[in-house]
Design an enzyme around this catalytic site. Sequence first.
Site, PDB file in Angstrom:
ATOM      1  N   GLY A  32     -32.112  28.408   9.259  1.00 10.35           N
ATOM      2  CA  GLY A  32     -32.060  27.461   8.142  1.00 10.35           C
ATOM      3  C   GLY A  32     -33.473  27.150   7.659  1.00 10.35           C
ATOM      4  N   ARG A  86     -29.743  33.950   8.474  1.00 12.07           N
ATOM      5  CA  ARG A  86     -29.405  33.669   9.872  1.00 12.07           C
ATOM      6  C   ARG A  86     -29.071  34.950  10.644  1.00 12.07           C
ATOM      7  NH1 ARG A  86     -29.289  28.451  11.172  1.00 12.07           N
ATOM      8  NH2 ARG A  86     -28.880  26.876   9.595  1.00 12.07           N
ATOM      9  N   GLY A 136     -32.439  29.667  17.361  1.00 13.03           N
ATOM     10  CA  GLY A 136     -31.901  31.029  17.273  1.00 13.03           C
ATOM     11  C   GLY A 136     -33.036  32.030  17.115  1.00 13.03           C
ATOM     12  N   ILE A 173     -35.349  20.988  11.178  1.00 11.86           N
ATOM     13  CA  ILE A 173     -35.189  19.541  10.941  1.00 11.86           C
ATOM     14  C   ILE A 173     -34.499  18.884  12.131  1.00 11.86           C
ATOM     15  CG2 ILE A 173     -35.083  19.871   8.438  1.00 11.86           C
ATOM     16  CD1 ILE A 173     -32.053  19.042   8.729  1.00 11.86           C
ATOM     17  N   ASP A 174     -33.869  19.704  12.993  1.00 12.04           N
ATOM     18  CA  ASP A 174     -33.131  19.128  14.138  1.00 12.04           C
ATOM     19  C   ASP A 174     -34.061  18.693  15.271  1.00 12.04           C
ATOM     20  OD1 ASP A 174     -30.926  19.763  12.699  1.00 12.04           O
ATOM     21  OD2 ASP A 174     -30.364  21.511  13.871  1.00 12.04           O
ATOM     22  N   ARG A 210     -18.861  -3.582   2.907  1.00 12.73           N
ATOM     23  CA  ARG A 210     -18.204  -2.404   3.480  1.00 12.73           C
ATOM     24  C   ARG A 210     -18.921  -1.908   4.721  1.00 12.73           C
ATOM     25  NH1 ARG A 210     -17.761   0.838  -2.201  1.00 12.73           N
ATOM     26  NH2 ARG A 210     -15.613   0.268  -2.716  1.00 12.73           N
ATOM     27  N   GLU A 219     -23.935  15.105  12.813  1.00 16.31           N
ATOM     28  CA  GLU A 219     -22.765  15.928  12.467  1.00 16.31           C
ATOM     29  C   GLU A 219     -22.071  16.513  13.691  1.00 16.31           C
ATOM     30  OE1 GLU A 219     -23.847  19.468  10.202  1.00 16.31           O
ATOM     31  OE2 GLU A 219     -25.716  19.593  11.322  1.00 16.31           O
ATOM     32  N   ARG A 245     -16.728   3.651   3.746  1.00 17.78           N
ATOM     33  CA  ARG A 245     -17.050   4.818   2.922  1.00 17.78           C
ATOM     34  C   ARG A 245     -17.967   5.750   3.718  1.00 17.78           C
ATOM     35  NH1 ARG A 245     -13.622   2.927   0.285  1.00 17.78           N
ATOM     36  NH2 ARG A 245     -13.585   2.442  -1.942  1.00 17.78           N
ATOM     37  N   LEU A 253     -29.421  18.072   1.490  1.00 15.20           N
ATOM     38  CA  LEU A 253     -30.483  17.254   0.865  1.00 15.20           C
ATOM     39  C   LEU A 253     -31.615  17.042   1.856  1.00 15.20           C
ATOM     40  CD1 LEU A 253     -28.591  14.336  -0.916  1.00 15.20           C
ATOM     41  CD2 LEU A 253     -30.001  16.110  -1.975  1.00 15.20           C
TER      42      LEU A 253
END
Length: 377
Positions: free
Chosen positions: A17, A78, A117, A140-141, A176, A236, A295, A302
């Site tokens: 990525g 990838r 990877g 970014i991880d 909310r 995620e 929500r 992004l």
Amino acid sequence: MAKSDACRCIGILTSGGDCPGLNAAIRAITRVAAGYGIEVVGIRDGFRGLVERRAEPLRAADVSGILTRGGTILGTSRDKPNKMPMGKAGKMDMTAAAIQNYHYLHLDCLVCLGGNGTQKNAARLAREGNINVVTLPKTIDNDVAMTEVSFGFDTALAIATDAIDRLHSTADSHHRVMVVEVMGHKAGWLALSAGVAGGADVILIPEIPYDPDAVAATLKERARSGKRFSIVAVAEGAMSRDEAAAAKMSEEGKKGGKNDEQPPSTVVGSEMYVRATVGQRVAREVEQRIGFETRVASLGHLQRGGTPTAADRILASQLGARAMELIAAGKAGFMMAIQGGKYVPVPLEDVAGKLKLVPLDDPLLKTAREVDTCLGD
Ligand code: F6P
């Protein structure tokens, strides 16, 4: 800089990525190489470009103006050399072609910029082809082993934190619960860091399977104490305790030859059913348990786009320059890392195949708990 006798030509590729900072690293490597009189060949689209010999010279002038640009001027993919999709032939082991092209291009070293990877694929290529390979950690991880930080992370962290800041005002206005889904399949560094920086009330990461009742109880308690909104930051790859137990069983089943993994989407007749994301699942759990209007905002890609932060530009430039200095001296087989604020080479074989997860005694987890953040347990 004295001309290098040990190295005359290197190849650079970016794989996995993309992330902000890749161009800063490409620029630093190319310019430092030029100072040593070393030629640079830019290889397109990761390992696929090496297999298909899609390469062109990269001169100092070619990298002018790219420092601040997101993504990678070389393109990425990838694709792995040993399992490369080759059209109708399906996935094939193209390692031999990759090695052949390394020699065809007269490379003395291949520099691979990538995440986990890529570290694994680069190490395999070095081993099987007996060729010189050097890597830089980007993702970014922030889950590449043996380096404190990878470039791309700081930019993604700034984007995710800004998103959480922005979600506060709309959550507040509507009273909310806002669930914000942050990237990170296996490691929760981004969700944890952005959650702490943005003051999320609940942070859910893959390393700590969560209890939906504990999450609901926290949100209810906040409401009882007069807070009319809440923010939940979720990685995620976060899973509830039940989901984590089911995933473990499925993993064991796979090892025993069975495969009952849930497909990401299923088509029934003309309808397509897509598996709910973790953000959607958390929102449903909250609404079912305590009825608060909820929500979901999924930040997705992004987080990987756009201009790198100053910190990422500096990190990528430093890693690239220090790696190139060692390559010019004839060194290879390492990943350039940052440890204790110092730039150090670490053996590529020690990095390959390892993931840097958030340890359960990480100081940031402790701080999160101390400032009353619920971690779902
Ligand atoms: O590897 C970094 C990463 O950004 C992960 O956090 C995310 O799960 C994945 O890439 C998304 O990959 P793709 O761009 O292939 O959809």
